[in-house]
Motif scaffolding. Structure first.
Motif, PDB file in Angstrom:
ATOM      1  N   SER A  90       0.589  -1.419   0.049  1.00  0.00           N
ATOM      2  CA  SER A  90      -0.087  -0.137   0.277  1.00  0.00           C
ATOM      3  C   SER A  90       1.018   1.412   0.033  1.00  0.00           C
ATOM      4  CB  SER A  90      -0.939  -0.093   1.229  1.00  0.00           C
ATOM      5  OG  SER A  90      -1.713  -1.045   1.147  1.00  0.00           O
ATOM      6  N   LEU A  91       2.046   1.231   0.406  1.00  0.00           N
ATOM      7  CA  LEU A  91       2.948   2.339   0.509  1.00  0.00           C
ATOM      8  C   LEU A  91       4.447   1.839  -0.326  1.00  0.00           C
ATOM      9  CD1 LEU A  91       3.548   4.977   1.756  1.00  0.00           C
ATOM     10  CD2 LEU A  91       4.275   3.718   3.623  1.00  0.00           C
ATOM     11  N   ARG A  92       4.820   3.011  -1.162  1.00  0.00           N
ATOM     12  CA  ARG A  92       6.082   2.550  -1.734  1.00  0.00           C
ATOM     13  C   ARG A  92       7.140   3.259  -0.825  1.00  0.00           C
ATOM     14  NH1 ARG A  92       4.677  -0.900  -4.942  1.00  0.00           N
ATOM     15  NH2 ARG A  92       3.111  -0.377  -6.526  1.00  0.00           N
ATOM     16  N   LEU A  93       8.300   2.656  -1.051  1.00  0.00           N
ATOM     17  CA  LEU A  93       9.603   2.987  -0.382  1.00  0.00           C
ATOM     18  C   LEU A  93       9.919   4.513  -0.492  1.00  0.00           C
ATOM     19  CD1 LEU A  93      11.764   1.915   1.242  1.00  0.00           C
ATOM     20  CD2 LEU A  93      13.206   1.532  -0.731  1.00  0.00           C
ATOM     21  N   GLY A  94       9.825   4.728  -1.741  1.00  0.00           N
ATOM     22  CA  GLY A  94      10.092   6.349  -1.914  1.00  0.00           C
ATOM     23  C   GLY A  94       9.014   7.325  -1.218  1.00  0.00           C
ATOM     24  N   ALA A  95       7.799   6.899  -1.201  1.00  0.00           N
ATOM     25  CA  ALA A  95       6.953   7.917  -0.252  1.00  0.00           C
ATOM     26  C   ALA A  95       7.200   7.620   1.129  1.00  0.00           C
ATOM     27  CB  ALA A  95       5.430   7.255  -0.521  1.00  0.00           C
ATOM     28  N   ALA A  96       7.561   6.540   1.602  1.00  0.00           N
ATOM     29  CA  ALA A  96       7.857   6.101   3.180  1.00  0.00           C
ATOM     30  C   ALA A  96       9.153   6.948   3.358  1.00  0.00           C
ATOM     31  CB  ALA A  96       8.311   4.508   3.420  1.00  0.00           C
TER      32      ALA A  96
END
Length: 62
Positions: free
Chosen positions: A23-29
């Motif tokens: 649900s969450l990509r590494l870049g956004a995290a």
């Protein structure tokens, strides 16, 4: 018996679960993490901490 855990630990677990679930990509995290670190260095840090402490107090009173 009351169990208390740090907000940082709880949010870290949530981010980990969202990353593993897709649900969450590494870049956004990473962007959210860096934003949190930079926000903690500003003058808003005490206001945010007081707000979180107040919210935790309200939740624990239920």
């Amino acid at each position: 018996m009351a169990l208390s855990i740090s907000a940082a630990l709880l949010l870290g677990i949530i981010v980990f679960v969202l990353l593993k679930g897709g649900s969450l990509r590494l870049g956004a995290a990473l962007a959210c993490t860096l934003f949190g670190f930079t926000l903690a260095a500003t003058g808003l840090a005490p206001v945010i901490n007081n707000g979180l402490a107040s919210l935790a107090g309200m939740i624990s009173s239920f």
